[in-house]
Design an enzyme around this catalytic site. Structure first.
Site, PDB file in Angstrom:
ATOM      1  N   ARG A 405       0.813  -1.220   0.000  1.00 50.39           N
ATOM      2  CA  ARG A 405       0.000   0.000   0.000  1.00 50.39           C
ATOM      3  C   ARG A 405       0.846   1.269   0.000  1.00 50.39           C
ATOM      4  O   ARG A 405       1.737   1.444   0.811  1.00 50.39           O
ATOM      5  CB  ARG A 405      -0.942   0.003   1.210  1.00 50.39           C
ATOM      6  CG  ARG A 405      -1.887   1.199   1.227  1.00 50.39           C
ATOM      7  CD  ARG A 405      -2.838   1.136   2.384  1.00 50.39           C
ATOM      8  NE  ARG A 405      -3.810   0.062   2.207  1.00 50.39           N
ATOM      9  CZ  ARG A 405      -4.157  -0.786   3.170  1.00 50.39           C
ATOM     10  NH1 ARG A 405      -3.592  -0.714   4.354  1.00 50.39           N
ATOM     11  NH2 ARG A 405      -5.066  -1.715   2.941  1.00 50.39           N
ATOM     12  N   HIS A 435       4.638 -10.522   2.172  1.00 48.71           N
ATOM     13  CA  HIS A 435       5.110  -9.618   3.219  1.00 48.71           C
ATOM     14  C   HIS A 435       6.351 -10.168   3.919  1.00 48.71           C
ATOM     15  O   HIS A 435       6.975  -9.475   4.720  1.00 48.71           O
ATOM     16  CB  HIS A 435       3.978  -9.389   4.230  1.00 48.71           C
ATOM     17  CG  HIS A 435       4.200  -8.268   5.177  1.00 48.71           C
ATOM     18  ND1 HIS A 435       4.407  -8.456   6.528  1.00 48.71           N
ATOM     19  CD2 HIS A 435       4.252  -6.920   4.981  1.00 48.71           C
ATOM     20  CE1 HIS A 435       4.567  -7.290   7.128  1.00 48.71           C
ATOM     21  NE2 HIS A 435       4.477  -6.338   6.218  1.00 48.71           N
TER      22      HIS A 435
END
Length: 685
Positions: A405, A435
């Protein structure tokens, strides 16, 4: 306790975290310009809060208005609670800026000049600046049937200008919109000689207010009102229509600038009829209007500390500690082959990680390099090293997460450059963000292949490695490096999950591992054995983990949680969580490391991880948890990552059963313990 009261509201918890950050801006022990930075951090965090969390609540209310959220309330009820809390925080923020920080800065010769206080010489300089720097690039848009209301970019600065008179074509005027391009600074420094030898700044909005009439020659300007629209910034990519993820992301990035409005900010002097007009344009209600006493974007004040050369008003400079052993050996691989390296950033330098990649690029014995990239910054020596390795003919595989993001555009750019250098670039697994922070180097040594891995809790980002606290492990452990290789094969190829030796991974085994470890401590407590769980993370909101912790507490397990941000668990509730204590540490460094500790009848099982205890980390992301087994390294992780954090009585906040926080303080006769300063003393250069 009723079921709906066992879980707190995550959005309110996130706002509570920002209140703790704002307390840093209030703290007289924090240098003055750093207090201004903390004020800006709160504004930046609030922008993201509205773009993401408030936008999600609005979508959820539209999609399923009667569904109860994890906190037991419906979306509309939660929106009302969150709106009230956000308004209170924003009021406090502007009160602090106007009534505390500005006067204190003025005492230090740092002034924000308002129009009513401009001297004649300042007025002349400002007018010249407007004519030279602003007038040529501003484009006013008069509103009439041939000029509809423009679509302002997300978080852009705009002005609604009320006009009187007729223009060159005889058209009656009413209103025009002026958009301030993002390339323009929101605070403009004045020459020192115009400020009595000190530092002076004027807001771009003040300059435009003063001279907006020059954009409308012959017209009468009746009013000029700044406004700022925050939009829903969620990226939506349809898997069924997807042909090329990178191209789809690039298209979505453009569309995100024009998402649905979620917040309208105006100055508190804006007339009601202008407010109503703007709300109607953006299809917003009065509940989504925020009137502020000052500039509508405090984020851009973060440029001020860098423009003021006052070291006495900033944090002292720290030098990260360096591995002395690294300077005594010709190769980092020789060093790691002898024993694993544990790095604790920013107290210890990130350079060994960079050196590992640089050496891999230049070393003829290295055959292949693999790395994940989630956030890495606009300039990255690590990525440059990967490109050099690819250009040198090595097999380079880079997993670039395009859905990180607000870093999507940056990652798209790096992906292009890596591909052009000859690297194999993959974008992970659709629907699961990569991640995990891991890198793998494969080297030929004495005729056989040897693997070296780096696993961390933080991003491969040299900039944030100087600000965020994180752990990283560089190891040649055959089982761990084999596991890392399996994980890369899973991400880049096809097939069932591989069986791992030591690592745990989301979305397959990590959640079960955490639940099982909590359950084991619960059984130990029931059997009368010592039982303890200590964990450090950014956020704790996953309901099944929270319920497991409640069961452990009821059995007598002693639980200490160090959660920097969101925590929806209620600590210290009799009959539910009286054995659970939660603290948050907010200081100069951003606490970012994830560490899990389970006593396990004296074996002290300890992990570093990329994952918070959130649903997204367990089920919708690819994450890793790495056991720390070497006795000296385990001792360090427990002491530096957990024990010292539990001892902190300077920057720690103690969570209360209702979700509020009380700042920790030394008990009578107790000396101060400051986690971050103590770690700089222990590990810094």
């Amino acid at each position: 306790m009723p079921e709906q009261n066992r879980i707190l509201c995550r959005e309110l918890s996130l706002l509570a975290f920002n209140r703790r950050v704002l307390a840093q801006a209030e703290d007289q022990n924090v240098p003055l310009l750093e207090r201004l930075r903390f004020l800006c951090i709160v504004s930046s965090n609030l922008d993201e809060f509205f773009e993401v969390r408030m936008a999600w609540l609005k979508r959820e209310h539209k999609r399923c208005p009667q569904r109860r959220l994890d906190n037991g309330k419906m979306p509309s009820e939660t929106i009302a609670d969150v709106t009230e809390a956000a308004r209170s925080l924003i009021r406090h923020q502007y009160d602090l800026f106007n009534n505390v920080l500005q006067p204190e800065l003025a005492q230090e010769g740092i002034h924000f000049y308002r129009r009513r206080n401009w001297t004649d010489t300042q007025k002349k300089w400002i007018e010249d600046y407007f004519d030279r720097e602003l007038l040529p690039i501003l484009t006013p848009i008069g509103l009439d049937p041939s000029h509809p209301f423009p679509r302002p970019l997300n978080k852009s600065l705009n002005f609604a200008v009320e006009l009187d008179g007729t223009d060159a074509f005889g058209r009656p005027s009413g209103m025009a919109i002026v958009q301030a391009p993002r390339i323009l600074p929101r605070v403009v420094p004045l020459p020192s000689e115009l400020c009595g030898g000190g530092h002076g700044f004027v807001f771009l909005s003040s300059i435009l207010h003063a001279h907006v009439g020059k954009l409308f020659p012959g017209m009468n300007v009746k009013g000029c009102h700044q406004f700022r629209l925050t939009r829903d910034s969620d990226l939506t990519v349809d898997e069924e229509d997807l042909q090329n993820l990178r191209a789809a992301i690039q298209n979505e990035l453009h569309d995100r600038e024009y998402g649905d409005g979620v917040r309208l900010e105006v100055a508190d002097t804006c007339p009601a009829y202008i407010r109503d007009f703007l709300l109607a344009q953006f299809k917003l209600t009065a509940a989504e209007l925020y009137q502020v006493k000052g500039p509508v974007n405090l984020v851009r004040l973060n440029a001020v500390p860098d423009l003021v050369n006052r070291p006495d008003l900033k944090f002292p400079t720290h030098t990260p500690g360096r591995l002395k052993a690294l300077g005594k050996t010709a190769s980092i691989f020789d060093l790691v082959r002898q024993s694993p390296i544990l790095l604790h950033h920013p107290y210890q330098s990130f350079d060994p990680v960079v050196e590992m990649m640089r050496e891999a690029a230049a070393d003829p014995a290295v055959l292949a390099v693999k790395m994940t990239i989630y956030r890495t910054g606009t300039r990255s020596e690590l990525v440059r090293a990967l490109m050099k390795a690819a250009l040198a003919g090595k097999q380079v595989t880079v997993v670039v997460e395009l859905m990180a993001r607000f870093d999507e555009a940056n990652n798209v750019n790096w992906a292009k450059q890596l591909e052009e250098a000859g690297a194999h670039v993959v974008y992970g697994v659709f629907g699961y963000k990569v991640h995990a922070k891991m890198a793998l180097v494969i080297r030929r040594e004495d005729g056989v292949l040897k693997r070296y891995a780096h696993l961390g809790t933080g991003n491969y980002h040299q900039g944030t490695s100087r600000i965020y606290t994180d752990f990283g492990l560089i190891t040649a452990d055959e089982q761990i490096t084999a596991d890392v290789n399996i994980l890369f094969m899973e991400i880049t190829g096809l097939g069932k999950p591989g069986r791992l030796n030591k690592l745990y991974q989301s979305p397959f085994t990590l959640h079960k591992m955490v639940i099982d470890r909590i359950a084991r401590e619960t059984e130990h407590a029931k059997a009368g054995k010592p039982a303890r769980i200590t964990a450090k993370m950014n956020s704790l909101i996953e309901p099944t983990v929270i319920e497991a912790l409640y069961r452990a507490s009821a059995a007598g397990v002693q639980i200490d949680l160090i959660v920097r941000g969101m925590c929806t668990l209620r600590p210290g509730v009799k009959g539910l969580s009286e054995n659970i204590r939660v603290r948050s540490i907010v200081g100069r460094q951003l606490e970012h490391a994830r560490v899990y500790y389970f006593h396990n009848n004296g074996t002290d099982d300890t992990f570093i991880s990329s994952a918070d205890w959130m649903g997204r980390n367990f089920f919708r992301r690819i994450e890793t948890a790495t056991p720390i087994t070497a006795p000296e390294l385990k001792k360090r992780v427990i002491h530096e990552g957990l024990t010292m954090a539990l001892d902190d009585n300077t920057h720690a906040w103690l969570m209360q059963p209702d979700g509020g926080y009380i700042r920790a303080a030394p008990a009578e006769g107790e000396s101060e313990a400051d986690l971050q300063n103590d770690l700089w003393t222990l590990l810094g250069g």
